[in-house]
Structure formats: C-alpha cells, structure tokens
Design an enzyme around this catalytic site. Sequence first.
Site, PDB file in Angstrom:
ATOM      1  N   LYS A  27      48.634 -43.271 -26.943  1.00  0.00           N
ATOM      2  CA  LYS A  27      49.460 -42.992 -25.872  1.00  0.00           C
ATOM      3  C   LYS A  27      50.589 -41.760 -25.857  1.00  0.00           C
ATOM      4  O   LYS A  27      51.372 -41.515 -26.815  1.00  0.00           O
ATOM      5  CB  LYS A  27      50.342 -44.162 -25.450  1.00  0.00           C
ATOM      6  CG  LYS A  27      49.531 -45.541 -25.149  1.00  0.00           C
ATOM      7  CD  LYS A  27      50.383 -46.642 -25.015  1.00  0.00           C
ATOM      8  CE  LYS A  27      49.529 -47.817 -24.402  1.00  0.00           C
ATOM      9  NZ  LYS A  27      50.433 -48.926 -23.964  1.00  0.00           N
ATOM     10  N   GLY A  48      51.653 -47.728 -39.649  1.00  0.00           N
ATOM     11  CA  GLY A  48      50.438 -48.006 -38.987  1.00  0.00           C
ATOM     12  C   GLY A  48      49.138 -47.389 -39.298  1.00  0.00           C
ATOM     13  O   GLY A  48      49.132 -47.373 -40.881  1.00  0.00           O
ATOM     14  N   ARG A  82      54.518 -54.179 -47.583  1.00  0.00           N
ATOM     15  CA  ARG A  82      55.720 -54.206 -47.024  1.00  0.00           C
ATOM     16  C   ARG A  82      56.456 -55.033 -47.878  1.00  0.00           C
ATOM     17  O   ARG A  82      57.688 -54.927 -48.149  1.00  0.00           O
ATOM     18  CB  ARG A  82      55.738 -54.703 -45.524  1.00  0.00           C
ATOM     19  CG  ARG A  82      55.513 -53.633 -44.472  1.00  0.00           C
ATOM     20  CD  ARG A  82      55.723 -54.074 -43.145  1.00  0.00           C
ATOM     21  NE  ARG A  82      55.690 -53.034 -42.059  1.00  0.00           N
ATOM     22  CZ  ARG A  82      55.737 -53.176 -40.787  1.00  0.00           C
ATOM     23  NH1 ARG A  82      56.099 -54.416 -40.480  1.00  0.00           N
ATOM     24  NH2 ARG A  82      55.608 -52.280 -40.034  1.00  0.00           N
ATOM     25  N   GLY A  91      57.672 -48.539 -35.134  1.00  0.00           N
ATOM     26  CA  GLY A  91      58.638 -48.058 -33.644  1.00  0.00           C
ATOM     27  C   GLY A  91      59.804 -47.780 -34.322  1.00  0.00           C
ATOM     28  O   GLY A  91      60.480 -46.813 -33.552  1.00  0.00           O
TER      29      GLY A  91
END
Length: 392
Positions: free
Chosen positions: A192, A350, A36, A373
């Site tokens: 999920k 991720g 990053r 996200g």
Amino acid sequence: MRLPALHEGDFQGKRVFVRVDYNVPLQDGVIQDDRRIRASLPTLNHLLSQGASLVLASHLGRPKGQPDPKYSLAPVATHLSALLSRPVRLVSDWASPIPLRPGEVLLLENLRFHAGETQNDPEFARLLSQWADVYVCDAFGSVHRAHASVEALPKLFPHRYAGLLLMAEWENAQRVLSNVIHPYLLIVGGAKVADKLPILQNLLDKIDRLLIGGGMSYTFLKAQGLPIGKSLCEDEHIEAARAILTTLQKRGKKFLLPLDSVVAPHFAEDATARVFPHLPNQFPEEYMGLDIGPQTIASAKTFIQGAKTILWNGPMGVFEWKTFQTGTLRIAQFVAEETQAGAYSLIGGGDTASAIEMLGLSDKVSFVSTGGGALLELLGGQTLPGIAALLS
C-alpha cells in the site's frame, strides 16, 4: 529527546513491571517465530542481574476483550522459561498481585483478554500498577498504540524507563531521522502506498535516492503514464505519488521504479510467471506484477552501491510465494553487501526482516527492527504514545 535508560535505575529488591512485545505467530499452540521473545532477553537478564523480580505483560492477537484459549500466552511462558533457564509463572488474575522474591518471573495472561487494555482504561491501568514498584517499557512494537499498559500505566509510576530493546530501536531510528550520513538511500515496498506516504513525505528533504518496489510501485508507475496491466493500484494516491516524483526531480534527487516485473495472469501462488517491461504496448493488460524483474534487480544493484545510510521498509513483491520472492531476496543481499562495505542500514520489521533472516544476513546489516506499525509512525514523524508516556 533522551529516553530514561535502564542504567539510571535502582532495581535491587524491586518488583519491575516490564511491558514486552510477545505478539508472536502461533500455530496449534506452537510458536513459529520467537525473535520478539529473544529480543527481550537482554533487558530481562539485566534486571534480574540487578536483583529485581519481574512482572511481564504483553498482548497476543486480537481476542476482543475476553479470554480466548487460542490467544493464551501459555506457550510463551513455557518457551521463555527455557530461554531464561528459570520458571516463568503464567498468571490470569490481574487484580490479585502475588508476593515476589528477587529473581522470580511472572507473565500476566494476554492483556487483551481485558477490554480495558485497548480502551486505555485508567482503572485497568491502576490494577496493573499494583503489581510492581518500577515500570519498564521494552515493547517497541506496541508504543504507537494508546493502550492501558503502554500509555496510562507508566504515568502511575514515579520511576519509568526504556528497556534495552526499546532504547536500541529509538537510537537506530534517530540515525535515519537526524545526523544522517549521505548519500542516504530509502527503499520502500509492500502493498500500500497509503502505508508509506507519511515516511516519504517526512523524509523527502533528507534522502538522496529513492527505490520503490512492491505493490505500491504500480501506483507510481501509473502516475508516470506507464502501463501496469491488472497490477495493484491505489488511484486515490496517484496525485500524491506524482507529486513526490516531481519534487525529487526538481531537487535533483534520484529515484528508481520497476523497469520490468515478474507477472502472472491472476493472484495465485501456482500462477505461471512471466517477465514484461513497463513499456507501452509491451506490458499486457491481462497480467499483474507480483515482483520486480531481472532488469530492475540489475539496476537496483548499481543504484544501491555507494549509499552510506540505507533505510529499507517493505518487500519488493509477494514475498510469501517462492516464485515471487527473488526481488526481495536480491535487494536484501545488495543491502548486506553495502553494509559490509561501510554503510549504515536499518531494516524495517515484518517481511523485510523475514527476508534478512531467511538469508542468514541479520548479522550483516546494522539493525533489524522488531517494530512494524511503530517504526512506520516514528519514521513518519508522529508522536508515539508509549514514548511520550515515558517522558511525561
């Protein structure tokens, strides 16, 4: 929708506030992954070449609105100084702007050391605004949060722009949201179903093929009446999963769920792994799936071939453990191969990005996102506060 680009700005002699995303993993004060930080360098070097001075700002971790040495950006300042080949001064007092000369670089201490950041406090935004003349957002990983430095602050500047990283993230996301080249393949994984439902529902009309792996796949398998043993399952989302598969079938679109899984009797890194197919009386009730199996991997290779647009978000198994990472790594190889054959591929952040990086395939796919996200919400059709603030 067009974001204001850096090439449209005049930065000569200006103090530029750059919201970056330096929320990097630290262990004992040592940066474990600097992707990053490196991703922000093109924007910083562009602004410095234009005669600007820079005031950089980021959050790191969740320090709960007060200083915590464990979350200090001091290691980031040191590392960034080496990458830029110039001093980067860490400043802890947000209320006292320092005079800057062109070419100087400051890094404000962790914004979340002040409760006003996560509260989107206008007064904290006003304090930050005193530091600069121009605002640039290059923190794609944070634009989905309505925080002071992301939403309230840019509105206080008459001139605000998207940094080169943010612009690249935005433009690459548009390639899988509109003007898509078909066949369009969506690969989703991770634990999920709830995290991926917005993407699935938003892209259902656009995609031609859907490959599902990871922990979320067992909810879809159960929705089809197939055995999953003790595998992770979100019973509250079984009906939504069944509805998605039914819609795909009605519209003549293809989908691939795990045909077999690499399983273990309990959730542990050193658990003994076996392979079972998801067939009645063949998948033992006392086992849980932790990765896609060899039959699924073989079918996935054929399923991926011929795709012209590929969006992949989420690993195929418990990627952190070597015994259960084969599926994720093989899918990464297949996506890279198809990209080299002419497909466009967008890789989510991720673990998905980690798999691509681990294999040295980052330059073999079209784009690897730095957002987690934020990318999920953008692909799910949501309005991102940081993007809206640049356009307001």
